[in-house]
Design an enzyme around this catalytic site. Structure first.
Site, PDB file in Angstrom:
ATOM      1  N   TYR A   3      -1.086   8.964   7.301  1.00  0.00           N
ATOM      2  CA  TYR A   3      -2.355   9.700   7.218  1.00  0.00           C
ATOM      3  C   TYR A   3      -3.492   8.753   6.853  1.00  0.00           C
ATOM      4  O   TYR A   3      -4.543   8.738   7.514  1.00  0.00           O
ATOM      5  CB  TYR A   3      -2.229  10.819   6.192  1.00  0.00           C
ATOM      6  CG  TYR A   3      -3.548  11.444   5.799  1.00  0.00           C
ATOM      7  CD1 TYR A   3      -4.278  12.198   6.709  1.00  0.00           C
ATOM      8  CD2 TYR A   3      -4.059  11.294   4.515  1.00  0.00           C
ATOM      9  CE1 TYR A   3      -5.497  12.774   6.363  1.00  0.00           C
ATOM     10  CE2 TYR A   3      -5.263  11.869   4.145  1.00  0.00           C
ATOM     11  CZ  TYR A   3      -5.983  12.603   5.070  1.00  0.00           C
ATOM     12  OH  TYR A   3      -7.179  13.156   4.721  1.00  0.00           O
ATOM     13  N   ASN A  62      -9.016  14.502  -3.960  1.00  0.00           N
ATOM     14  CA  ASN A  62      -8.633  15.919  -4.012  1.00  0.00           C
ATOM     15  C   ASN A  62      -9.839  16.833  -3.931  1.00  0.00           C
ATOM     16  O   ASN A  62     -10.599  16.970  -4.891  1.00  0.00           O
ATOM     17  CB  ASN A  62      -7.869  16.194  -5.307  1.00  0.00           C
ATOM     18  CG  ASN A  62      -6.549  15.441  -5.370  1.00  0.00           C
ATOM     19  OD1 ASN A  62      -5.696  15.621  -4.514  1.00  0.00           O
ATOM     20  ND2 ASN A  62      -6.400  14.586  -6.361  1.00  0.00           N
ATOM     21  N   GLY A  94      -7.046  25.786  10.462  1.00  0.00           N
ATOM     22  CA  GLY A  94      -8.213  26.538  10.031  1.00  0.00           C
ATOM     23  C   GLY A  94      -7.996  28.038  10.128  1.00  0.00           C
ATOM     24  O   GLY A  94      -6.940  28.519  10.559  1.00  0.00           O
ATOM     25  N   ILE A 100     -12.635  22.324   4.009  1.00  0.00           N
ATOM     26  CA  ILE A 100     -13.868  21.592   3.736  1.00  0.00           C
ATOM     27  C   ILE A 100     -14.877  21.798   4.864  1.00  0.00           C
ATOM     28  O   ILE A 100     -16.082  21.924   4.627  1.00  0.00           O
ATOM     29  CB  ILE A 100     -13.566  20.095   3.537  1.00  0.00           C
ATOM     30  CG1 ILE A 100     -12.485  19.899   2.472  1.00  0.00           C
ATOM     31  CG2 ILE A 100     -14.838  19.332   3.131  1.00  0.00           C
ATOM     32  CD1 ILE A 100     -11.991  18.476   2.359  1.00  0.00           C
ATOM     33  N   PHE A 156       5.351  16.097 -12.114  1.00  0.00           N
ATOM     34  CA  PHE A 156       6.219  15.040 -11.599  1.00  0.00           C
ATOM     35  C   PHE A 156       6.019  13.759 -12.411  1.00  0.00           C
ATOM     36  O   PHE A 156       5.233  12.888 -12.060  1.00  0.00           O
ATOM     37  CB  PHE A 156       5.940  14.809 -10.113  1.00  0.00           C
ATOM     38  CG  PHE A 156       6.314  15.988  -9.254  1.00  0.00           C
ATOM     39  CD1 PHE A 156       7.628  16.243  -8.938  1.00  0.00           C
ATOM     40  CD2 PHE A 156       5.331  16.859  -8.788  1.00  0.00           C
ATOM     41  CE1 PHE A 156       7.984  17.340  -8.157  1.00  0.00           C
ATOM     42  CE2 PHE A 156       5.666  17.950  -8.008  1.00  0.00           C
ATOM     43  CZ  PHE A 156       7.001  18.193  -7.688  1.00  0.00           C
ATOM     44  N   GLY A 204       6.178   6.528  -5.150  1.00  0.00           N
ATOM     45  CA  GLY A 204       4.877   6.108  -4.657  1.00  0.00           C
ATOM     46  C   GLY A 204       3.690   6.698  -5.382  1.00  0.00           C
ATOM     47  O   GLY A 204       2.553   6.439  -4.997  1.00  0.00           O
ATOM     48  N   ASP A 241      -9.395  22.293  21.484  1.00  0.00           N
ATOM     49  CA  ASP A 241      -8.536  21.267  20.905  1.00  0.00           C
ATOM     50  C   ASP A 241      -9.091  19.893  21.259  1.00  0.00           C
ATOM     51  O   ASP A 241      -9.342  19.602  22.437  1.00  0.00           O
ATOM     52  CB  ASP A 241      -7.114  21.418  21.454  1.00  0.00           C
ATOM     53  CG  ASP A 241      -6.089  20.651  20.643  1.00  0.00           C
ATOM     54  OD1 ASP A 241      -6.359  19.479  20.295  1.00  0.00           O
ATOM     55  OD2 ASP A 241      -5.018  21.216  20.357  1.00  0.00           O
ATOM     56  N   ALA A 295     -11.644  17.400  11.701  1.00  0.00           N
ATOM     57  CA  ALA A 295     -10.420  17.794  12.400  1.00  0.00           C
ATOM     58  C   ALA A 295      -9.389  16.676  12.373  1.00  0.00           C
ATOM     59  O   ALA A 295      -9.659  15.567  12.828  1.00  0.00           O
ATOM     60  CB  ALA A 295     -10.746  18.167  13.843  1.00  0.00           C
TER      61      ALA A 295
END
Length: 328
Positions: free
Chosen positions: A142, A171, A36, A12, A207, A283, A51, A75
């Protein structure tokens, strides 16, 4: 104006960097290339290898290439499944990286900061589609990391005056003619199905096919990466024009089921795409769709890729020319 794009060599981030350049901005990309690709960096952008977990490298980039009018931060570690196995990558490394960037931004008087956040903030929504007033219940480390970063933005505005935008979505998908989607490992549905069309895997797994949805498979939002880029740039422009901080959820309208996505790939590619029903994943909610009414109303954002076929057509065109992704 000069914009720093951290994570700008990623999927992205690279598409957004190219869109920023097209809009007339001067772009400096800061990336450690862990996720990346150097080939994804637009030729007109300045690339800095570094970094975010090393604050000295961030300060050096600001001293050498600044001042920056704004920052777009893409990032971070990005895999929900990985975050359940290694939460330290997310709750430690990615948070420290984000705070380092905010700290140096404050030191240099940056006044506009855009966070690429996530709709994984909303693991237990009370209503669908999910709007900005939905309570935040992260679905993984996350998602928790992104929630922490949004809270950090709140405090950096109060203390340092950095106005911010946080954009949440599920997504990202699709490709541009020059920039594509290449993850290792690949976990996103559309490129996985395209691997079947390319002969790189035998079938695609569904799934669970007994969810309370029209065809029994899970329904998710799929937003083209170019539409996400335009949302980031519109939000940046609003902040640079003196607008207040804001949070936006980004969705494509109604979502598409797994079976609908598979059928669309069949239609676009002409390949059979064998599908195998597998047990439900723990989940997985039946439906997750974000509302984009607020950003549509406030900034006039309108997705250009509104059908799943148009999204897949853009991805198929790139993957046919890059069946193994980027070569490096």
């Amino acid at each position: 104006m000069r914009i720093l794009v951290s994570g700008g060599a990623g999927y992205i981030g690279s598409v957004t960097s190219a869109a920023l350049l097209d809009a007339g901005y001067d772009v400096v990309i800061f990336d450690n290339l862990r996720q990346g690709h150097r080939q994804a960096v637009p030729a007109a952008a300045t690339f800095v290898f570094g970094d975010l977990n090393n604050i000295a490298e961030i300060r050096a980039a600001f001293e050498t290439y600044g001042p920056f009018d704004g920052i777009l931060n893409f990032a971070s570690h990005t895999l929900v499944g990985e975050s359940m196995q290694h939460p330290e990558y997310y709750l430690r490394d990615s948070v420290v990286a984000g705070i380092n960037l905010l700290t140096v931004a404050a030191e240099h008087g940056v006044k506009a900061f855009i966070l690429s956040s996530t709709a994984n903030l909303f693991d237990d929504p009370a209503k669908m589609p999910i709007d900005e007033n939905e309570r935040i219940v992260p679905g993984s480390p996350y998602g928790e990391m992104k929630a922490w970063m949004e809270r950090a933005l709140y405090w950096y505005e109060r203390v340092h005056g950095i106005r911010y935008g946080a954009l949440r979505y599920f997504n990202a998908c699709g490709c541009t003619p020059t920039i594509g989607e290449h993850h290792d490992p690949e976990t996103h549905l559309i490129p996985l199905i395209l691997q079947v069309a390319l002969g790189q895997r035998e079938s695609i797994a569904i799934f669970g096919d007994d969810y309370p949805t029209p065809d029994g498979s899970c329904v998710r939002d799929y937003v083209h990466v170019s539409d996400l880029a335009s949302a980031h740039i519109l939000t940046l422009q609003a902040l640079l024009n003196g607008g207040a901080s804001r949070r936006y959820n980004l969705g494509n309208g109604g979502g598409f089921s797994v079976k609908e996505v598979i059928q669309a790939v069949r239609n676009v590619t002409g390949h059979e795409i064998p599908a195998v029903v597998a047990p439900r994943r723990a989940g997985d909610p039946a439906t997750l769709v974000a509302s984009s009414e607020t950003i549509r109303r406030e900034l006039g954002w309108e997705p250009r890729y509104t059908t799943i076929e148009s999204i897949i057509e853009s991805a198929w065109a790139w993957h046919q020319h890059h069946p193994d992704g980027y070569s490096e």
